[in-house]
Write an enzyme that holds these catalytic residues in place. Structure first.
Site, PDB file in Angstrom:
ATOM      1  N   LEU A 149      24.064  64.472 -34.079  1.00 12.82           N
ATOM      2  CA  LEU A 149      23.933  64.443 -32.463  1.00 12.82           C
ATOM      3  C   LEU A 149      25.457  65.891 -32.920  1.00 12.82           C
ATOM      4  CD1 LEU A 149      24.169  61.423 -30.492  1.00 12.82           C
ATOM      5  CD2 LEU A 149      22.057  63.510 -30.661  1.00 12.82           C
ATOM      6  N   ASP A 150      25.600  67.290 -32.109  1.00 14.52           N
ATOM      7  CA  ASP A 150      26.786  67.309 -32.090  1.00 14.52           C
ATOM      8  C   ASP A 150      28.230  67.007 -31.168  1.00 14.52           C
ATOM      9  OD1 ASP A 150      27.412  68.105 -29.236  1.00 14.52           O
ATOM     10  OD2 ASP A 150      24.702  69.232 -30.086  1.00 14.52           O
ATOM     11  N   ARG A 151      28.779  67.651 -31.545  1.00 12.65           N
ATOM     12  CA  ARG A 151      29.999  66.067 -31.317  1.00 12.65           C
ATOM     13  C   ARG A 151      30.648  66.493 -29.620  1.00 12.65           C
ATOM     14  NH1 ARG A 151      36.276  69.281 -30.923  1.00 12.65           N
ATOM     15  NH2 ARG A 151      37.165  67.354 -30.194  1.00 12.65           N
TER      16      ARG A 151
END
Length: 265
Positions: free
Chosen positions: A122-124
């Site tokens: 999952l991106d930041r």
């Protein structure tokens, strides 16, 4: 002159020691990598058996021989497999470490075994369900598009997607790295609060896992993402797990997860 008895790895086919297994299977069982990635490690000369480079397809007995990756010896017995569900909060990196010192998901898991790896990212800025497991085979199948594992996201977006935009999401969106596979898309309504008057909520069901795919798809149809939460991965539901918390999967969840990717629990 007496003949020296061959080692288990060199014993002719059909007379191998009972504990002999293929190197890639041993590495996968210990959470080092998927079997395919383990084959690449062997080909790169990073795996050794009793101090010598391992051969592709070689069989060995991990209980009697020293098997090492980059000089680090593997445990002789495969540790019990572990699979955790983490509710990743926003602002946390899905990475083992960060050169800039930013917090990672492993900071939320003190004492986690080094073999515990995340299955997909999952991106930041995104949040929600993240699976971590010591089973390399499971991690590989959950992330490979061949197995078509469903991922469900709920996005809060700017504006309200009209039927044409939803149809494009369902048909496939042209991105710089190619057109996405068909997805299921549904408008959920507006979020609560003052910002809700300018935003809406969309549910997307994907079978792919490209980098920042959901954000890019929604931006391409004119609705940038303000918040993104993954609520389901295959048969696993995030449920009421609080942000920043993790828990072990139940036996029923493990059984369902393995069967979803064609593995025997």
């Amino acid at each position: 002159m007496s003949r020296r008895r061959p080692s288990p790895a060199a014993t002719p086919a059909g007379r191998e020691e009972p504990g002999a297994e293929r190197i890639q299977k041993i590495l996968a069982a210990r959470g080092v990598a998927s079997r395919r990635a383990a084959e690449a490690l062997v080909a790169a000369g990073r795996v050794s058996v009793d101090g010598r480079p391992a051969r592709p397809g070689e069989r060995a007995d991990p209980r009697r021989q020293r098997i090492a990756v980059d000089g680090r010896a593997l445990p002789r017995e495969a540790p019990p497999r572990r699979s955790l569900m983490l509710h990743k909060p926003p602002g946390i990196l899905v990475s083992r470490r960060d050169e800039r010192g930013r917090p990672t998901v492993y900071d939320l898991l003190p004492g986690a075994p080094p073999e515990l790896r995340y299955a997909g990212r999952l991106d930041r800025d995104s949040e929600g369900l993240l699976l971590l497991t010591t089973d390399g085979r499971l991690a590989f199948r959950l992330t490979h598009p061949r197995y078509g594992v469903e991922k469900v996201y709920e996005a809060t977006v700017e504006g309200e997607p009209q039927p044409g935009a939803l149809a494009t999401l369902r048909r496939g969106v042209a991105l710089e790295d190619g057109t996405t596979a068909p997805a299921r898309a549904r408008l959920l309504g507006r979020p609560r609060g003052a910002a809700g008057a300018r935003r809406s909520r969309v549910r997307l069901v994907l079978h792919e896992g490209r980098k920042r795919q959901v954000r890019r798809m929604l931006e391409a149809v004119g609705h940038p993402v303000a918040r993104l939460v993954r609520t389901r991965l295959g048969p696993l539901e995030l449920g009421t797990l609080p942000p920043g918390s993790a828990r072990e999967l139940t036996p029923a969840e493990i059984d369902a997860l393995y069967r979803a990717v064609g593995l025997t629990p």
